[in-house]
Design a protein around this motif. Structure first.
Motif, PDB file in Angstrom:
ATOM      1  N   PRO A  66      -8.672 -11.122   2.645  1.00 40.61           N
ATOM      2  CA  PRO A  66      -8.511  -9.613   2.807  1.00 40.61           C
ATOM      3  C   PRO A  66      -7.340  -8.491   2.646  1.00 40.61           C
ATOM      4  O   PRO A  66      -7.299  -7.781   2.172  1.00 40.61           O
ATOM      5  N   SER A 104     -18.524 -11.718  -0.761  1.00 38.03           N
ATOM      6  CA  SER A 104     -17.950 -10.692  -0.058  1.00 38.03           C
ATOM      7  C   SER A 104     -16.367 -10.073   0.556  1.00 38.03           C
ATOM      8  O   SER A 104     -16.381  -8.883   0.691  1.00 38.03           O
ATOM      9  N   LEU A 106     -14.240  -9.284  -1.375  1.00 36.90           N
ATOM     10  CA  LEU A 106     -13.427  -8.262  -2.405  1.00 36.90           C
ATOM     11  C   LEU A 106     -14.098  -7.259  -1.310  1.00 36.90           C
ATOM     12  O   LEU A 106     -13.594  -6.478  -1.635  1.00 36.90           O
ATOM     13  N   ARG A 107     -14.857  -6.886  -1.101  1.00 35.49           N
ATOM     14  CA  ARG A 107     -15.666  -5.762  -0.988  1.00 35.49           C
ATOM     15  C   ARG A 107     -14.953  -6.035   0.511  1.00 35.49           C
ATOM     16  O   ARG A 107     -14.691  -4.353   1.258  1.00 35.49           O
ATOM     17  N   SER A 108     -14.911  -6.438   1.603  1.00 27.95           N
ATOM     18  CA  SER A 108     -14.204  -5.806   2.689  1.00 27.95           C
ATOM     19  C   SER A 108     -12.921  -5.517   2.530  1.00 27.95           C
ATOM     20  O   SER A 108     -12.386  -5.503   3.452  1.00 27.95           O
ATOM     21  N   LEU A 110     -11.560  -3.813  -0.124  1.00 27.26           N
ATOM     22  CA  LEU A 110     -11.819  -2.468  -0.673  1.00 27.26           C
ATOM     23  C   LEU A 110     -11.873  -1.887   0.241  1.00 27.26           C
ATOM     24  O   LEU A 110     -10.969  -0.560   0.178  1.00 27.26           O
ATOM     25  N   GLU A 111     -12.750  -2.124   1.209  1.00 21.49           N
ATOM     26  CA  GLU A 111     -13.027  -1.458   2.460  1.00 21.49           C
ATOM     27  C   GLU A 111     -11.440  -0.614   3.171  1.00 21.49           C
ATOM     28  O   GLU A 111     -11.624   0.316   3.771  1.00 21.49           O
ATOM     29  N   ARG A 114      -9.779   1.263   0.060  1.00 18.94           N
ATOM     30  CA  ARG A 114     -10.198   2.225  -0.825  1.00 18.94           C
ATOM     31  C   ARG A 114     -10.536   4.194  -0.992  1.00 18.94           C
ATOM     32  O   ARG A 114     -10.796   5.019  -1.971  1.00 18.94           O
ATOM     33  N   ASN A 134     -18.233 -11.359  -6.741  1.00 14.88           N
ATOM     34  CA  ASN A 134     -17.402 -10.772  -5.532  1.00 14.88           C
ATOM     35  C   ASN A 134     -16.947  -9.084  -6.078  1.00 14.88           C
ATOM     36  O   ASN A 134     -17.348  -8.431  -5.731  1.00 14.88           O
ATOM     37  N   ALA A 138     -18.598  -5.860  -4.648  1.00 15.39           N
ATOM     38  CA  ALA A 138     -18.401  -5.042  -4.151  1.00 15.39           C
ATOM     39  C   ALA A 138     -18.680  -3.711  -4.490  1.00 15.39           C
ATOM     40  O   ALA A 138     -17.578  -2.601  -4.370  1.00 15.39           O
ATOM     41  N   ASN A 171     -26.220  -6.883  -3.075  1.00 12.55           N
ATOM     42  CA  ASN A 171     -25.443  -5.651  -2.808  1.00 12.55           C
ATOM     43  C   ASN A 171     -26.885  -4.814  -3.638  1.00 12.55           C
ATOM     44  O   ASN A 171     -26.609  -4.141  -4.956  1.00 12.55           O
TER      45      ASN A 171
END
Length: 290
Positions: A66, A104, A106-108, A110-111, A114, A134, A138, A171
């Motif tokens: 990430p 997760s 992709l979520r990590s 984007l943090e 973003r 993913n 996200a 989510n």
């Protein structure tokens, strides 16, 4: 940022075309946009004029690490960037099979980035594998591009159940914002009946706890238009290829709706924060007086 996953488990419905052209319309309005191409077919990457696998980093690298997100986005138009796909990214299912945080990643990523973009649009694969999970993990919202056909209508029910399942397990904030009708033929009775069924279904969901309780059918529908189909072969958006065709006008109007929705969300959020701030201040003053 407004993070939206575009998904449909049926291929060939206009999903990637919708992601690319909506992102282009939003960028032309002066708003910053990032497209994430999660589909191993890499059609969004090709549509933007890039060769899959030719970039130094891709969404595949971001999922494996990430931290790579910091350097993976490529600006392809003013206000518009993409983290491209590569064909090999289907292997991520195997490579992350034993990773505890595999859903997760992709979520990590984007943090970390973003705050650079106002809109982030995710082009999910037409299947429910680790890549799509993913994307849903996200995102805050899901938009479903589809054709107004009977079989597609049947598939929407299963797709919404999938979103609900991911919401329950991965989510909880995930919501369905609505449906974009693609390759639409308003003059056919069949299409009108399918749209009426969709609108009735969403209306019956109002006030419930399901993720699609606030969903809508976005208008206008994207009319069937050969210019939309031709533009990807030139690595162009429909606005670059044929700005005044019917499909370009439709996409521009839907993009305007998405921007207006976001502005209204931000306004409501700002009002809520002001109310909370005033409440805290009043409580502090009351305690001080006491």
């Amino acid at each position: 940022s407004r993070v939206v996953a575009f998904m449909n488990q049926k291929g060939g419905v206009g999903k990637t075309t919708t992601v690319v052209n909506l992102s282009a319309a939003i960028a032309e309005a002066g708003r910053s946009v990032l497209v994430l191409d999660l589909d191993p077919q890499a059609h969004a990457t090709l549509h933007m004029g890039l060769e899959p696998g030719a970039s130094e980093r891709s969404i595949y690298d971001v999922l494996l690490d990430p931290d790579e997100a910091e350097h993976a986005a490529i600006e392809v138009r003013p206000n518009l960037a993409i983290i491209p796909a590569e064909v090999d990214q289907a292997a991520v299912e195997v490579e992350l099979a034993d990773a505890v945080d595999r859903r997760s990643r992709l979520r990590s990523a984007l943090e970390k980035i973003r705050d650079r973009y106002e809109f982030i649009l995710i082009d999910c694969p037409p299947s429910l594998g680790l890549l799509t999970v993913n994307g849903l993990a996200a995102a805050r919202e899901v938009i479903v591009p589809m054709q107004a056909h009977f079989l597609a209508l049947q598939g929407v029910g299963k797709l919404l159940e999938t979103v609900q399942l991911v919401g329950q397990n991965v989510n909880p904030k995930l919501r369905v914002s609505g449906i974009v009708l693609c390759m639409h033929e308003e003059t056919t009775r069949h299409a009108r009946e399918v749209v009426a069924d969709l609108e009735q279904f969403f209306e019956q969901s109002r006030g419930t706890e399901v993720p699609w309780a606030g969903a809508r059918v976005y208008r206008p529908a994207i009319r069937r238009n050969i210019k939309i189909a031709e533009s990807p072969s030139f690595g162009q958006t429909v606005f670059e290829y044929a700005r005044w065709c019917a499909g370009a006008i439709d996409y521009q109007q839907v993009a305007q709706l998405l921007m207006e929705e976001w502005d209204q969300m931000l306004a409501r959020r700002g009002m809520s924060e002001q109310i909370v701030t005033r409440g805290v201040s009043a409580g502090t003053a009351e305690r001080t007086t006491a």
